[in-house]
Scaffold this motif. Structure first.
Motif, PDB file in Angstrom:
ATOM      1  N   GLN A  22      14.950   2.421  46.156  1.00  0.00           N
ATOM      2  CA  GLN A  22      15.996   1.668  46.107  1.00  0.00           C
ATOM      3  C   GLN A  22      17.220   2.437  45.653  1.00  0.00           C
ATOM      4  N   LEU A  23      17.021   3.194  44.773  1.00  0.00           N
ATOM      5  CA  LEU A  23      18.129   4.175  44.292  1.00  0.00           C
ATOM      6  C   LEU A  23      18.573   5.343  45.292  1.00  0.00           C
ATOM      7  N   TYR A  24      17.610   5.675  45.785  1.00  0.00           N
ATOM      8  CA  TYR A  24      17.896   6.656  46.919  1.00  0.00           C
ATOM      9  C   TYR A  24      18.684   5.952  48.151  1.00  0.00           C
ATOM     10  N   GLN A  25      18.342   4.905  48.434  1.00  0.00           N
ATOM     11  CA  GLN A  25      19.181   4.033  49.462  1.00  0.00           C
ATOM     12  C   GLN A  25      20.514   3.797  49.034  1.00  0.00           C
ATOM     13  N   GLN A  32      26.157   9.171  52.998  1.00  0.00           N
ATOM     14  CA  GLN A  32      25.193   9.318  54.141  1.00  0.00           C
ATOM     15  C   GLN A  32      24.724  10.610  54.418  1.00  0.00           C
ATOM     16  N   GLY A  33      25.358  11.651  54.044  1.00  0.00           N
ATOM     17  CA  GLY A  33      25.199  13.103  54.298  1.00  0.00           C
ATOM     18  C   GLY A  33      24.424  13.716  53.081  1.00  0.00           C
ATOM     19  N   ASN A  34      23.783  12.847  52.027  1.00  0.00           N
ATOM     20  CA  ASN A  34      23.414  13.599  50.979  1.00  0.00           C
ATOM     21  C   ASN A  34      21.973  14.149  51.161  1.00  0.00           C
ATOM     22  N   ALA A  35      21.828  15.195  51.562  1.00  0.00           N
ATOM     23  CA  ALA A  35      20.701  16.028  51.944  1.00  0.00           C
ATOM     24  C   ALA A  35      19.529  15.684  50.717  1.00  0.00           C
ATOM     25  N   GLU A  36      19.687  15.782  49.702  1.00  0.00           N
ATOM     26  CA  GLU A  36      18.748  15.749  48.760  1.00  0.00           C
ATOM     27  C   GLU A  36      18.121  14.443  48.717  1.00  0.00           C
ATOM     28  N   ALA A  37      19.138  13.198  48.700  1.00  0.00           N
ATOM     29  CA  ALA A  37      18.498  11.925  48.827  1.00  0.00           C
ATOM     30  C   ALA A  37      17.856  11.593  50.095  1.00  0.00           C
ATOM     31  N   LEU A  38      18.266  12.178  51.208  1.00  0.00           N
ATOM     32  CA  LEU A  38      17.479  12.185  52.489  1.00  0.00           C
ATOM     33  C   LEU A  38      16.027  12.569  52.449  1.00  0.00           C
ATOM     34  N   HIS A  39      16.172  13.752  51.807  1.00  0.00           N
ATOM     35  CA  HIS A  39      15.035  14.621  51.556  1.00  0.00           C
ATOM     36  C   HIS A  39      13.790  13.887  50.820  1.00  0.00           C
ATOM     37  N   LEU A  40      14.348  13.476  49.767  1.00  0.00           N
ATOM     38  CA  LEU A  40      13.333  12.884  48.978  1.00  0.00           C
ATOM     39  C   LEU A  40      12.969  11.385  49.041  1.00  0.00           C
ATOM     40  N   LEU A  41      13.729  10.692  49.779  1.00  0.00           N
ATOM     41  CA  LEU A  41      13.594   9.628  50.463  1.00  0.00           C
ATOM     42  C   LEU A  41      12.426   9.567  51.351  1.00  0.00           C
ATOM     43  N   GLY A  42      12.519  10.664  52.235  1.00  0.00           N
ATOM     44  CA  GLY A  42      11.511  10.852  53.235  1.00  0.00           C
ATOM     45  C   GLY A  42      10.213  11.426  52.799  1.00  0.00           C
ATOM     46  N   VAL A  43      10.280  12.092  51.457  1.00  0.00           N
ATOM     47  CA  VAL A  43       8.979  12.459  50.799  1.00  0.00           C
ATOM     48  C   VAL A  43       8.210  11.365  50.304  1.00  0.00           C
ATOM     49  N   HIS A  51       4.949   8.054  58.001  1.00  0.00           N
ATOM     50  CA  HIS A  51       5.061   9.507  58.469  1.00  0.00           C
ATOM     51  C   HIS A  51       6.101   9.404  59.456  1.00  0.00           C
ATOM     52  N   THR A  52       6.322   8.631  60.070  1.00  0.00           N
ATOM     53  CA  THR A  52       7.240   8.647  61.338  1.00  0.00           C
ATOM     54  C   THR A  52       8.822   8.509  60.400  1.00  0.00           C
ATOM     55  N   ARG A  53       9.043   7.595  59.687  1.00  0.00           N
ATOM     56  CA  ARG A  53       9.949   7.608  58.859  1.00  0.00           C
ATOM     57  C   ARG A  53      10.321   8.682  58.140  1.00  0.00           C
ATOM     58  N   ALA A  54       9.556   9.169  57.483  1.00  0.00           N
ATOM     59  CA  ALA A  54       9.444  10.463  56.831  1.00  0.00           C
ATOM     60  C   ALA A  54      10.032  11.515  57.428  1.00  0.00           C
ATOM     61  N   VAL A  55       9.463  11.913  58.674  1.00  0.00           N
ATOM     62  CA  VAL A  55       9.860  12.938  59.496  1.00  0.00           C
ATOM     63  C   VAL A  55      11.493  12.688  60.086  1.00  0.00           C
ATOM     64  N   GLU A  56      11.801  11.466  60.345  1.00  0.00           N
ATOM     65  CA  GLU A  56      13.317  11.145  60.480  1.00  0.00           C
ATOM     66  C   GLU A  56      14.068  11.458  59.315  1.00  0.00           C
ATOM     67  N   LEU A  57      13.746  11.036  58.151  1.00  0.00           N
ATOM     68  CA  LEU A  57      14.734  11.251  56.933  1.00  0.00           C
ATOM     69  C   LEU A  57      14.597  12.867  56.626  1.00  0.00           C
ATOM     70  N   ILE A  58      13.620  13.236  56.398  1.00  0.00           N
ATOM     71  CA  ILE A  58      13.694  14.894  56.065  1.00  0.00           C
ATOM     72  C   ILE A  58      14.192  15.597  57.188  1.00  0.00           C
ATOM     73  N   GLY A  59      14.061  15.489  58.508  1.00  0.00           N
ATOM     74  CA  GLY A  59      14.611  15.929  59.649  1.00  0.00           C
ATOM     75  C   GLY A  59      16.453  15.940  59.314  1.00  0.00           C
ATOM     76  N   ARG A  60      16.671  14.723  59.081  1.00  0.00           N
ATOM     77  CA  ARG A  60      18.084  14.717  58.865  1.00  0.00           C
ATOM     78  C   ARG A  60      18.729  15.438  57.777  1.00  0.00           C
TER      79      ARG A  60
END
Length: 79
Positions: A22-25, A32-43, A51-60
């Protein structure tokens, strides 16, 4: 914003995945471009088996910071 991200990371590390998500979101709703939040939400999604959502978020995150080896390693793990 950094305080919210730090709190999310602490929750994530302690296994509080729901509140951390919830906090990452919330961070991403403001930056929207916070790479660390995208990465960690993906993790986090990877840890939950989404895994599909993880790949999308970490890919961003990789697209924003292509030189981050940890992002690439976690992207490979999510695949």
């Amino acid at each position: 914003m950094q305080d919210m991200l730090t709190t999310a990371i602490e929750m994530h590390r302690s296994g509080q995945l729901g509140p951390a998500s919830q906090l990452y979101q919330r961070v991403l709703a403001r930056e929207q471009g916070n790479a660390e939040a995208l990465h960690l939400l993906g993790v986090l999604h990877h840890q939950q088996g989404n895994h599909t959502r993880a790949v999308e978020l970490i890919g961003r995150a990789v697209a924003i910071k292509p030189n981050s080896h940890i992002y690439h390693a976690n992207l490979a793990e999510a695949y």
